[in-house]
Every structure is written in C-alpha cells, then in structure tokens.
Design an enzyme around this catalytic site. Structure first.
Site, short mmCIF file in Angstrom:
data_model
loop_
_atom_site.label_atom_id
_atom_site.label_comp_id
_atom_site.label_asym_id
_atom_site.label_seq_id
_atom_site.Cartn_x
_atom_site.Cartn_y
_atom_site.Cartn_z
N ARG A 105 15.92 -8.64 -8.41
CA ARG A 105 14.63 -9.20 -8.85
C ARG A 105 14.46 -10.67 -8.48
NH1 ARG A 105 13.60 -11.45 -13.31
NH2 ARG A 105 15.36 -10.50 -14.38
N ASP A 160 -5.40 -10.95 3.51
CA ASP A 160 -4.76 -9.64 3.57
C ASP A 160 -4.80 -9.22 5.03
OD1 ASP A 160 -4.22 -6.93 3.60
OD2 ASP A 160 -5.08 -6.60 1.61
N TYR A 195 -10.13 -4.48 0.11
CA TYR A 195 -9.44 -3.26 -0.32
C TYR A 195 -9.79 -2.93 -1.78
CZ TYR A 195 -5.61 -0.16 -1.51
OH TYR A 195 -4.87 0.90 -1.94
N LYS A 215 1.47 0.38 5.00
CA LYS A 215 0.64 0.76 6.15
C LYS A 215 1.40 0.52 7.46
CE LYS A 215 -2.09 1.51 2.77
NZ LYS A 215 -3.03 0.51 2.23
C1 PLP Z 1 -3.25 -0.13 1.02
C2 PLP Z 1 -3.75 -1.50 1.03
C3 PLP Z 1 -3.39 -2.40 0.01
C4 PLP Z 1 -2.55 -2.02 -1.17
O1 PLP Z 1 -1.28 -1.62 -0.79
P1 PLP Z 1 -0.33 -0.67 -1.69
O2 PLP Z 1 0.93 -0.67 -0.90
O3 PLP Z 1 -1.01 0.65 -1.77
O4 PLP Z 1 -0.21 -1.31 -3.01
C5 PLP Z 1 -3.89 -3.69 0.10
N1 PLP Z 1 -4.69 -4.07 1.10
C6 PLP Z 1 -5.06 -3.23 2.09
C7 PLP Z 1 -5.95 -3.71 3.18
C8 PLP Z 1 -4.60 -1.91 2.09
O5 PLP Z 1 -4.98 -1.08 3.07
#
Ligand code: PLP
Length: 383
Positions: A48, A174, A102, A199
């Site tokens: 952690r 992001d 998102y 992703k």
């Molecule tokens: C999927 C996604 C997230 C969140 O990710 P998790 O791993 O599902 O928590 C955040 N931003 C974007 C652009 C995403 O496609």
C-alpha cells in the site's frame, strides 16, 4: 538503463525490469511478499506504499513512456482519477471539468464532490473560451480528457496548459484513449497524466488497473493521499501489466492502422451518416489532433443511417464483440446511448451530440479485411 535515445518498443520491452539476480531469468520475477526487512529508511517496502519491487519497476516503465520523472500504479482507472483529483482539491476549492468525460469520472464528481464541499463546473464545449469562462477565484484544477469518449473530440493541450499556467491551476488529463504511444501530454505542458490501465496499457481485457505519471513533486503529493486511500494494485496484476506493456507500441500501432482503414471504409459507406475519427481530414478537430498526437488511436464512432436497425446490426456481428470496455486486442463495439452513456439521460446526450444510432468501435489487432467483412455482412442483414 537510460532511455534517452531508446526507441519506444525497447522502452516497452525493457525499462523498469526487475533483474533476476538469483537465476538470471529473462523476465522480471514476481515478488509476492507483503513484508520486507526494515531497511532503516523512512518508508519501508509495503504494497500500500506503492513501493514493492514489481510496483517500482512498472512505475518506471509508465514514467518512461509518458516522459515524466515518476509514476504510480493504482488498482483501477477510477482509483487513479479520484486520487489525483482529491490530491489537489479541498473544501471550498473549485475545479473546471471538460464537458464530455468518462462516465465514471462524471459520477465521481457529481456524487462525491458535494459531500466534501468541492465546487465544480463543466464546460459548455472544448474551446478556450469554454474553459476560460468557467475559471473562478477559487479554481485550483482544470481537468480534460482527449480524445474524448465517444465522439473523439479533441481538446487543445497547449491551450489548456497555457490557461492553467496563466491562472495558477494544476492541469490534469485522462490520457486513456490516446495511450502514451499516441500522445504524451507532458510535451505540451500538462502537469498530471492519468490512465485507466484497464484499457490500452493492459490491452488484453483481463486486468483492471490505473496509472498516474508526472513530476516527482506531483507524484509525491498524490502518493501522500494514495497511501491513505489505499488503492494499490495486487502484485500479480502489476506483473501481468508489465508483461502486457511490452507489446503496447506494437498493439497500439496496429490498432491505429486498422482504425484508419475502417474509418475510411465507413466514410464511403452510404449506410453510415457520419464517422468520428480524428485521423480523418473531415474530423472538425483534425488539425489539433495532428499537432499533438503521433497516431489517432484504435477508437472511432459512427452513426448508422435511419434505415438500419441498430439492434439487428449489433446482433449480426460475428467477429466484433459487444462490450462495455475497450482497447483490447479484440475488436469490440457498443451503442453509447444504451450502454456507456445511458445514465446521462436523453436530453444531456442530445446536448453532447450522442445520437441513438451512434456506435463506438474499439478496433483490435485482427486483420482489417476480416473486420470489414464482418461489418459488411452486418450492414446487409440489418438494412
Ligand atoms: C475506463 C476508463 C476509466 C476508468 O477506468 P477503470 O479502470 O474502469 O476504473 C477512466 N477514464 C477513461 C477514459 C476510461 O475509458
């Protein structure tokens, strides 16, 4: 190992490896231990604390790819988003958030921020005046996502970083949709880069993880909160993610190529009314995309003509799978109005330009000929 002159595939394969000193194995050994000898340092190794051998190694790989000093791996993309945002915001602060982001991030902001007395405003669009007009005296953070889901709109990163610097704000992005292969926001002056590693970084639809990359000072600030929130990733998933990222550039470039071929094919298709792909010259933000991206991603969306039955179209696909998630080596598809953006409600979807006939395609690494054949037969069946 220094990475100054290293190519991207070499960085993906080698940076941050854990050396197997004992057996000289070819890959990073996996250290499952959650307990390490106290080394008389301020912070001993502990999962952690984000400093186990495998976590440290993977952070180096992420940082090298994003060209930052440091990185942090977390248990999900949302752990990365929430930890990064909260690290800079306290009661009475304000954040300017890009209109389309998102869905999970949107929910996090509107459901949680009021509990902590944090104010927010979503922009009405993607242009400088849209962001500028929302900045207030107590604004601390500016938050963007580009390309954005599902219409692949592009926000100008140079504009955002200038706006942030002029107003003393921290800029957060992001970068999930682009991946560091297609876009490194630090080059444009953005402060903090966030990924859902679920992703492209993971890329095989089998890991849930998140990542943050920034300067050491920013990562230290985020780490201070992260250790309290506790969103660390299991060692095994960390190890799997390191393995996945060895092929990141190979995968993403193959996905870029496929998506371009499919986007062009869809543009020519009379049963498609619109195609949204930043690599197309017809995309309204193509020139900004060209300026700040090295590739245009494997993500695209398109609108079916009214004569097409969307449900029949989706059910007719054989190779391309229906799926909420994206960026895997296998191609997947969804209807944002029925899935990822269903909770937004019809009115808000309309405002954002997300129609009922819109489909978002995450293009994989299959042969583009096979993907086009699959789309072709689904068009025939649903027309
Ligand atoms: C999927 C996604 C997230 C969140 O990710 P998790 O791993 O599902 O928590 C955040 N931003 C974007 C652009 C995403 O496609």
């Amino acid at each position: 190992m220094k990475n100054k002159s290293m190519g991207i595939n070499t960085i993906c394969t080698h940076i941050g490896e854990v050396k197997d000193e004992q057996y000289k194995g070819a890959i990073s050994p996996l250290f499952m231990s959650n307990s390490y000898a106290y080394e008389n340092v301020e912070v001993s190794r502990y999962p952690r604390y984000f400093n186990t051998p495998n976590q440290e190694a993977l952070c180096k790989k992420i940082a090298a790819l994003e060209k930052t000093e440091a990185g942090l791996i977390l248990s999900s993309g949302m752990a990365a988003v929430s930890t990064a945002l909260l690290a800079y915001l306290k009661k009475g602060d304000h954040v300017v958030v890009q209109q389309t982001i998102y869905g999970g991030t949107y929910n996090f902001i509107v459901e949680e921020f009021p509990k902590y007395g944090i104010e927010y405003d979503f922009t009405d669009g993607f242009l400088e005046e849209d962001f500028k007009s929302k900045i207030k005296k107590n604004t601390r953070v500016i938050y963007v996502e580009t390309p954005s889901n599902p219409l692949m709109k592009i926000t100008d990163l140079t504009m955002i970083s200038r706006l942030a610097k002029d107003n003393g704000l921290i800029s957060l992005i992001d970068n999930t949709f682009a991946s560091p292969i297609n876009q490194t926001p630090i080059d444009f002056g953005i402060d903090v880069v966030i990924h859902s590693a679920t992703k492209y970084l993971g890329g095989h639809s089998d890991i849930c993880a998140g990542a943050i990359a920034s300067s050491q000072a920013h990562i230290d600030q985020i780490w201070n909160l992260a250790k309290n929130l506790g969103g660390s990733l299991s060692e095994y998933a960390v190890w799997l993610l390191e393995r996945s990222m060895k092929t990141l550039a190979l995968r993403v470039r193959a996905q870029n190529n496929n998506a371009k071929i499919i986007a062009e094919w869809l543009t020519e298709n009379p049963l498609v009314s619109q195609v949204f792909y930043p690599g197309l010259k017809s995309h309204p933000n193509h020139s900004i995309a060209k300026k700040q991206m090295n590739g245009y991603t494997g993500m695209l969306s398109f609108e079916l003509e009214k004569s097409i039955n969307g449900k029949t179209f989706l059910n007719s696909l054989r190779l391309i799978k229906p799926s909420m998630s994206l960026a895997g080596v296998e191609s997947t598809i969804l209807a944002p109005s029925k899935a990822s953006h269903a909770l937004l409600g019809e009115e808000e979807r309309k405002k954002q330009g997300i129609s009922e006939g819109l489909l978002r395609l995450s293009v994989g690494i299959e042969d583009s000929d096979d993907l086009i054949l699959d789309l072709k037969q689904a068009f025939t069946k649903s027309n």
